[in-house]
Scaffold this motif. Structure first.
Motif, PDB file in Angstrom:
ATOM      1  N   UNK A  27       0.836  -1.200   0.000  1.00  0.00           N
ATOM      2  CA  UNK A  27       0.000   0.000   0.000  1.00  0.00           C
ATOM      3  C   UNK A  27       0.872   1.253   0.000  1.00  0.00           C
ATOM      4  N   UNK A  28       0.499   2.263  -0.796  1.00  0.00           N
ATOM      5  CA  UNK A  28       1.314   3.484  -0.875  1.00  0.00           C
ATOM      6  C   UNK A  28       1.533   4.170   0.468  1.00  0.00           C
ATOM      7  N   UNK A  29       0.519   4.220   1.321  1.00  0.00           N
ATOM      8  CA  UNK A  29       0.704   4.917   2.600  1.00  0.00           C
ATOM      9  C   UNK A  29       1.766   4.232   3.457  1.00  0.00           C
ATOM     10  N   UNK A  30       1.877   2.911   3.353  1.00  0.00           N
ATOM     11  CA  UNK A  30       2.917   2.197   4.101  1.00  0.00           C
ATOM     12  C   UNK A  30       4.295   2.478   3.499  1.00  0.00           C
ATOM     13  N   UNK A  31       4.367   2.536   2.182  1.00  0.00           N
ATOM     14  CA  UNK A  31       5.644   2.822   1.521  1.00  0.00           C
ATOM     15  C   UNK A  31       6.132   4.227   1.864  1.00  0.00           C
ATOM     16  N   UNK A  32       5.235   5.217   1.811  1.00  0.00           N
ATOM     17  CA  UNK A  32       5.644   6.584   2.136  1.00  0.00           C
ATOM     18  C   UNK A  32       6.042   6.714   3.603  1.00  0.00           C
ATOM     19  N   UNK A  33       5.330   6.025   4.487  1.00  0.00           N
ATOM     20  CA  UNK A  33       5.674   6.076   5.910  1.00  0.00           C
ATOM     21  C   UNK A  33       7.058   5.464   6.141  1.00  0.00           C
ATOM     22  N   UNK A  34       7.340   4.331   5.502  1.00  0.00           N
ATOM     23  CA  UNK A  34       8.665   3.711   5.638  1.00  0.00           C
ATOM     24  C   UNK A  34       9.741   4.627   5.083  1.00  0.00           C
ATOM     25  N   UNK A  35       9.439   5.255   3.951  1.00  0.00           N
ATOM     26  CA  UNK A  35      10.399   6.178   3.338  1.00  0.00           C
ATOM     27  C   UNK A  35      10.711   7.324   4.289  1.00  0.00           C
ATOM     28  N   UNK A  36       9.669   7.899   4.850  1.00  0.00           N
ATOM     29  CA  UNK A  36       9.840   9.059   5.726  1.00  0.00           C
ATOM     30  C   UNK A  36      10.502   8.680   7.051  1.00  0.00           C
ATOM     31  N   UNK A  37      10.087   7.586   7.638  1.00  0.00           N
ATOM     32  CA  UNK A  37      10.556   7.225   8.979  1.00  0.00           C
ATOM     33  C   UNK A  37      11.889   6.475   8.993  1.00  0.00           C
ATOM     34  N   UNK A  38      12.151   5.693   7.956  1.00  0.00           N
ATOM     35  CA  UNK A  38      13.339   4.847   7.954  1.00  0.00           C
ATOM     36  C   UNK A  38      14.381   5.267   6.930  1.00  0.00           C
ATOM     37  N   UNK A  39      13.939   5.936   5.862  1.00  0.00           N
ATOM     38  CA  UNK A  39      14.846   6.356   4.805  1.00  0.00           C
ATOM     39  C   UNK A  39      15.102   5.245   3.804  1.00  0.00           C
ATOM     40  N   UNK A  40      15.668   5.622   2.684  1.00  0.00           N
ATOM     41  CA  UNK A  40      15.987   4.682   1.615  1.00  0.00           C
ATOM     42  C   UNK A  40      17.355   5.038   1.058  1.00  0.00           C
ATOM     43  N   UNK A  41      18.175   4.035   0.854  1.00  0.00           N
ATOM     44  CA  UNK A  41      19.527   4.237   0.344  1.00  0.00           C
ATOM     45  C   UNK A  41      19.506   4.366  -1.183  1.00  0.00           C
ATOM     46  N   UNK A  42      20.676   4.502  -1.758  1.00  0.00           N
ATOM     47  CA  UNK A  42      20.812   4.610  -3.202  1.00  0.00           C
ATOM     48  C   UNK A  42      20.754   3.236  -3.857  1.00  0.00           C
ATOM     49  N   UNK A  43      20.294   3.190  -5.096  1.00  0.00           N
ATOM     50  CA  UNK A  43      20.169   1.957  -5.872  1.00  0.00           C
ATOM     51  C   UNK A  43      21.505   1.231  -5.999  1.00  0.00           C
ATOM     52  N   UNK A  44      22.603   1.957  -6.147  1.00  0.00           N
ATOM     53  CA  UNK A  44      23.882   1.283  -6.324  1.00  0.00           C
ATOM     54  C   UNK A  44      24.360   0.586  -5.052  1.00  0.00           C
ATOM     55  N   UNK A  45      23.786   0.908  -3.899  1.00  0.00           N
ATOM     56  CA  UNK A  45      24.101   0.193  -2.665  1.00  0.00           C
ATOM     57  C   UNK A  45      23.238  -1.055  -2.510  1.00  0.00           C
ATOM     58  N   UNK A  46      22.041  -1.028  -3.060  1.00  0.00           N
ATOM     59  CA  UNK A  46      21.123  -2.158  -2.932  1.00  0.00           C
ATOM     60  C   UNK A  46      20.279  -2.225  -4.187  1.00  0.00           C
ATOM     61  N   UNK A  47      20.789  -2.916  -5.194  1.00  0.00           N
ATOM     62  CA  UNK A  47      20.136  -3.005  -6.503  1.00  0.00           C
ATOM     63  C   UNK A  47      18.902  -3.891  -6.425  1.00  0.00           C
ATOM     64  N   UNK A  48      17.967  -3.623  -7.317  1.00  0.00           N
ATOM     65  CA  UNK A  48      16.710  -4.375  -7.336  1.00  0.00           C
ATOM     66  C   UNK A  48      16.899  -5.801  -7.814  1.00  0.00           C
ATOM     67  N   UNK A  49      16.283  -6.718  -7.090  1.00  0.00           N
ATOM     68  CA  UNK A  49      16.265  -8.134  -7.440  1.00  0.00           C
ATOM     69  C   UNK A  49      14.874  -8.653  -7.071  1.00  0.00           C
ATOM     70  N   UNK A  50      14.036  -9.017  -8.055  1.00  0.00           N
ATOM     71  CA  UNK A  50      12.664  -9.421  -7.748  1.00  0.00           C
ATOM     72  C   UNK A  50      12.578 -10.705  -6.922  1.00  0.00           C
ATOM     73  N   UNK A  51      13.699 -11.396  -6.740  1.00  0.00           N
ATOM     74  CA  UNK A  51      13.704 -12.592  -5.895  1.00  0.00           C
ATOM     75  C   UNK A  51      13.755 -12.220  -4.411  1.00  0.00           C
ATOM     76  N   UNK A  52      13.941 -10.921  -4.134  1.00  0.00           N
ATOM     77  CA  UNK A  52      13.930 -10.467  -2.742  1.00  0.00           C
ATOM     78  C   UNK A  52      15.313 -10.329  -2.172  1.00  0.00           C
ATOM     79  N   UNK A  53      15.367 -10.424  -0.866  1.00  0.00           N
ATOM     80  CA  UNK A  53      16.633 -10.263  -0.154  1.00  0.00           C
ATOM     81  C   UNK A  53      16.866  -8.823   0.232  1.00  0.00           C
ATOM     82  N   UNK A  54      17.831  -8.602   1.019  1.00  0.00           N
ATOM     83  CA  UNK A  54      18.126  -7.259   1.446  1.00  0.00           C
ATOM     84  C   UNK A  54      19.390  -7.253   2.188  1.00  0.00           C
TER      85      UNK A  54
END
Length: 146
Positions: free
Chosen positions: A119-146
């Motif tokens: 849900x968008x409201x959860x994504x925006x809340x996580x973005x605001x409260x926890x922050x998001x790093x740059x793509x080159x530090x954590x590239x997208x992989x649809x198999x998951x992981x982190x």
């Protein structure tokens, strides 16, 4: 305002990105301008397209989520990237945020999964409260992981 780079991140935090806000006075030619009635009212344009704002494109390139229902993370990162460029008056700002971190690291706490989406409201809340790093530090992989 300085361009956000790896070396000048706010608070020296290597894993978070902050989007600074400019006043909504329209003083830099961006954002809503205060109405001239002295009441502090704000007027809105009849239409707005960040791809064609006075000949400039502030929208970041399209990305592919592949076979995962992570579209909310992609939309959220794209909205923040576009807003950052627009507020800084820098079309083509090379800000590339990690949908991987947003969806697969922050998302599971509120039910995000490839099968169910998010849900968008959860994504925006996580973005605001926890922050998001740059793509080159954590590239997208649809198999998951982190």
């Amino acid at each position: 305002m300085k361009q956000l780079t790896r070396s000048n991140r706010p608070n020296g935090d290597a894993n978070r990105v902050a989007v600074a806000r400019k006043p909504a006075s329209g003083g830099n030619g961006h954002g809503p301008a205060a109405a001239g009635n002295g009441a502090g009212a704000i007027t809105a344009a009849a239409a707005f397209d960040a791809r064609k704002y006075y000949g400039s494109n502030y929208v970041t390139p399209i990305k592919n989520q592949l076979n995962c229902g992570s579209c909310v993370a992609f939309g959220t990162c794209a909205a923040v990237e576009t807003t950052a460029g627009f507020l800084r008056g820098q079309p083509g700002l090379q800000l590339n945020l990690s949908e991987q971190q947003l969806f697969f690291v922050h998302g599971p706490a509120t039910g995000a999964s490839c099968a169910n989406g998010w849900w968008p409201e959860h994504a925006y809340a996580a973005f605001q409260n926890l922050g998001v790093t740059f793509e080159d530090y954590m590239a997208y992989n649809p198999a998951g992981g982190g």
